[in-house]
Design an enzyme around this catalytic site. Structure first.
Site, PDB file in Angstrom:
ATOM      1  N   SER A   1      45.177  52.307  36.769  1.00  0.00           N
ATOM      2  CA  SER A   1      44.331  52.512  35.585  1.00  0.00           C
ATOM      3  C   SER A   1      43.477  53.782  35.654  1.00  0.00           C
ATOM      4  O   SER A   1      43.368  54.497  34.650  1.00  0.00           O
ATOM      5  CB  SER A   1      43.450  51.281  35.346  1.00  0.00           C
ATOM      6  OG  SER A   1      44.266  50.198  34.950  1.00  0.00           O
TER       7      SER A   1
ATOM      8  N   THR B   1      41.041  43.297  36.021  1.00  0.00           N
ATOM      9  CA  THR B   1      42.353  42.873  36.507  1.00  0.00           C
ATOM     10  C   THR B   1      42.167  41.688  37.455  1.00  0.00           C
ATOM     11  O   THR B   1      41.079  41.107  37.545  1.00  0.00           O
ATOM     12  CB  THR B   1      43.135  44.082  37.100  1.00  0.00           C
ATOM     13  OG1 THR B   1      44.451  43.663  37.414  1.00  0.00           O
ATOM     14  CG2 THR B   1      42.454  44.678  38.321  1.00  0.00           C
TER      15      THR B   1
ATOM     16  N   LYS C   1      40.056  37.962  35.267  1.00  0.00           N
ATOM     17  CA  LYS C   1      40.192  38.016  33.796  1.00  0.00           C
ATOM     18  C   LYS C   1      39.554  36.822  33.097  1.00  0.00           C
ATOM     19  O   LYS C   1      39.008  36.958  32.007  1.00  0.00           O
ATOM     20  CB  LYS C   1      41.663  38.137  33.402  1.00  0.00           C
ATOM     21  CG  LYS C   1      42.264  39.488  33.763  1.00  0.00           C
ATOM     22  CD  LYS C   1      43.673  39.639  33.248  1.00  0.00           C
ATOM     23  CE  LYS C   1      44.257  40.977  33.672  1.00  0.00           C
ATOM     24  NZ  LYS C   1      45.564  41.245  33.081  1.00  0.00           N
TER      25      LYS C   1
ATOM     26  N   ASP D   1      46.440  43.038  26.727  1.00  0.00           N
ATOM     27  CA  ASP D   1      47.697  42.867  27.467  1.00  0.00           C
ATOM     28  C   ASP D   1      48.851  42.480  26.531  1.00  0.00           C
ATOM     29  O   ASP D   1      49.954  43.002  26.633  1.00  0.00           O
ATOM     30  CB  ASP D   1      47.548  41.776  28.537  1.00  0.00           C
ATOM     31  CG  ASP D   1      46.802  42.275  29.760  1.00  0.00           C
ATOM     32  OD1 ASP D   1      46.883  43.477  30.063  1.00  0.00           O
ATOM     33  OD2 ASP D   1      46.128  41.456  30.412  1.00  0.00           O
TER      34      ASP D   1
ATOM     35  N   TYR E   1      55.115  45.513  37.906  1.00  0.00           N
ATOM     36  CA  TYR E   1      55.890  46.744  37.999  1.00  0.00           C
ATOM     37  C   TYR E   1      56.023  47.117  39.465  1.00  0.00           C
ATOM     38  O   TYR E   1      55.402  46.491  40.337  1.00  0.00           O
ATOM     39  CB  TYR E   1      55.231  47.868  37.176  1.00  0.00           C
ATOM     40  CG  TYR E   1      53.806  48.151  37.567  1.00  0.00           C
ATOM     41  CD1 TYR E   1      52.754  47.481  36.954  1.00  0.00           C
ATOM     42  CD2 TYR E   1      53.513  49.070  38.583  1.00  0.00           C
ATOM     43  CE1 TYR E   1      51.441  47.728  37.331  1.00  0.00           C
ATOM     44  CE2 TYR E   1      52.207  49.318  38.950  1.00  0.00           C
ATOM     45  CZ  TYR E   1      51.179  48.646  38.324  1.00  0.00           C
ATOM     46  OH  TYR E   1      49.890  48.887  38.701  1.00  0.00           O
TER      47      TYR E   1
ATOM     48  N   GLY F   1      56.905  45.960  33.921  1.00  0.00           N
ATOM     49  CA  GLY F   1      55.650  45.943  33.188  1.00  0.00           C
ATOM     50  C   GLY F   1      54.889  47.262  33.176  1.00  0.00           C
ATOM     51  O   GLY F   1      53.734  47.291  32.751  1.00  0.00           O
TER      52      GLY F   1
END
Ligand code: ATR
Length: 280
Positions: free
Chosen positions: A17, A62, A66, A102, A218, A240
Site C-alpha cells: 500500500s 489490513t 478490519k 475491497d 496475491y 488479488g
C-alpha cells in the site's frame, strides 16, 4: 501541512500500500506521506488514536484489524456496515468514518481491467472470514447469480449468509459436499489457506473451461489455489493484485476526491511491461 496517511496491520512490513499510494500521489501531484504502522491487536486502538492526534487524515486497515477498525468508527458507510469490516478510515470532525473498498476493488478489477461480465454467474465463495465478508455484498451488487458459501467451519458460512440477507439467492453448503454441487462459473478463494501454507482439498469436478477462478491473495499465497484451478482445466485464473490496486484507488478517491489511473502501478507490481499510449 503535509497530509498524513497510513496503513495499519500486523504484520504490515510486506504491505504494497505505501508504494501504491506514493505512486498515486506522484501522479496527482499531491504532497502527502503514507506510512506502514505495525500494531498488534492489543495496541491497535491506541496506535490509531495516536495517529489521529498527530494529524493523521486517513488510514487503510489490513489484517487482522478490519473488524476492530469498524468498531472504532463513529460513523460508517452502508457498504462497510454490510461487510461488517472496514479497510478505509477517513478522519472527520469528531472521529473516524469507516468504509470498505475491497468489494468494489474486486469487482472493478474483474469487470474493468479484465473485461469480465460477472452477471448471472453461478458463484462459489470459499471462506467466511474477514476477506469473504468484505467482498460478498459487492459480488451480489455486481449481479452474480446464485451464491454458494462454503467454509471449513460451517457456522461462519451461515453467519455470512445471514448478514447478506438474501436467502433466495445465497446458500451455504458443507465443505464435504463440494463434489456434489455441480459446476461453477465463478469461484472466489477468500480463505487464508495459501497465506498459512494450509492444505485445501477441492474437487476438480466443480470447474469447466469457462470457470473464472479468483484468489483474493496475491504473490506466493495465491499460487496453490490458482495452480489447482488451472490444473482442473480453468482458463481464467486471476490473483488479488488488481483488487489491491483498485481498492487503493477507491480509498485515494475517498480521501482526496481524485481517481488515480491504476494501469501503470498495476503493471509495475505485476512485473509486466506496460504498453502506455505515449502519443508519439
Ligand atoms: P481473512 O481476514 O483473511 O478472511 P480470517 O478471518 O482468519 O482471515 O478467515 C480465514 C478464512 O480462511 C476462514 O474462512 C477459514 O476457515 P475457518 O472459518 O474454518 O477457520 C479459512 N481457512 C483457513 N485455512 C483453511 C484451510 N486450510 N482450509 C480451508 N479453509 C481455511
Amino acid at each position: 501541512m503535509t497530509l498524513r496517511y497510513a496503513v495499519f496491520g500486523h504484520p504490515v512490513a510486506h504491505s504494497l500500500s505505501p508504494r501504491i499510494h506514493a505512486a498515486f500521489a506522484r501522479q496527482q501531484n499531491l504532497a502527502m506521506t503514507y506510512e506502514a504502522i505495525d500494531a498488534g491487536p492489543e495496541d491497535f486502538a491506541k496506535a490509531l488514536a495516536a495517529f489521529a492526534a498527530a494529524g493523521g487524515q486517513g488510514a487503510n486497515i489490513t489484517l487482522p484489524h478490519k473488524q476492530a477498525a469498524l468498531a472504532l468508527c463513529t460513523s460508517s458507510s452502508e457498504r462497510a456496515q454490510r461487510a461488517g469490516v472496514a479497510n478505509t478510515l477517513v478522519r472527520r470532525e469528531g472521529g473516524w468514518h469507516g468504509d470498505n473498498t475491497d468489494g468494489i476493488g474486486l469487482v472493478r478489477d474483474l469487470s474493468e481491467r479484465h473485461a469480465l461480465d460477472l452477471r448471472e454467474r453461478r458463484t462459489l465463495l470459499l471462506g467466511a472470514g474477514g476477506a469473504a465478508h468484505g467482498v460478498a455484498p459487492a459480488l451480489i451488487d455486481a449481479g452474480i447469480g446464485e451464491l454458494f458459501i462454503v467454509n471449513r467451519t460451517p457456522d461462519r458460512a451461515d453467519a455470512l449468509a445471514d448478514a447478506i440477507g438474501e436467502p433466495g439467492r445465497v446458500h451455504t453448503r458443507y465443505w464435504d459436499d463440494l463434489g456434489n454441487l455441480g459446476t461453477f462459473d465463478f469461484i472466489v478463494n477468500a480463505t487464508s489457506a495459501g497465506r498459512e501454507q494450509g492444505e485445501m482439498s477441492l474437487p476438480m469436478a466443480m470447474i469447466t473451461s469457462r470457470t473464472l477462478a479468483v484468489d483474493l491473495s496475491y504473490g506466493e499465497a495465491a499460487i496453490p489455489f490458482l495452480a489447482w484451478a488451472r490444473s482442473a482445466g480453468c482458463t481464467q485464473a486471476i490473483d488479488g493484485l488488481g483488487m489491491l490496486v483498485e481498492q487503493a484507488a477507491e480509498s485515494f478517491n475517498l480521501w482526496h476526491g481524485m481517481r488515480p489511473d491504476t494501469a501503470e502501478i498495476y503493471a509495475e507490481l505485476s512485473g509486466r511491461a506496460v504498453a502506455l499510449a505515449t502519443g508519439d
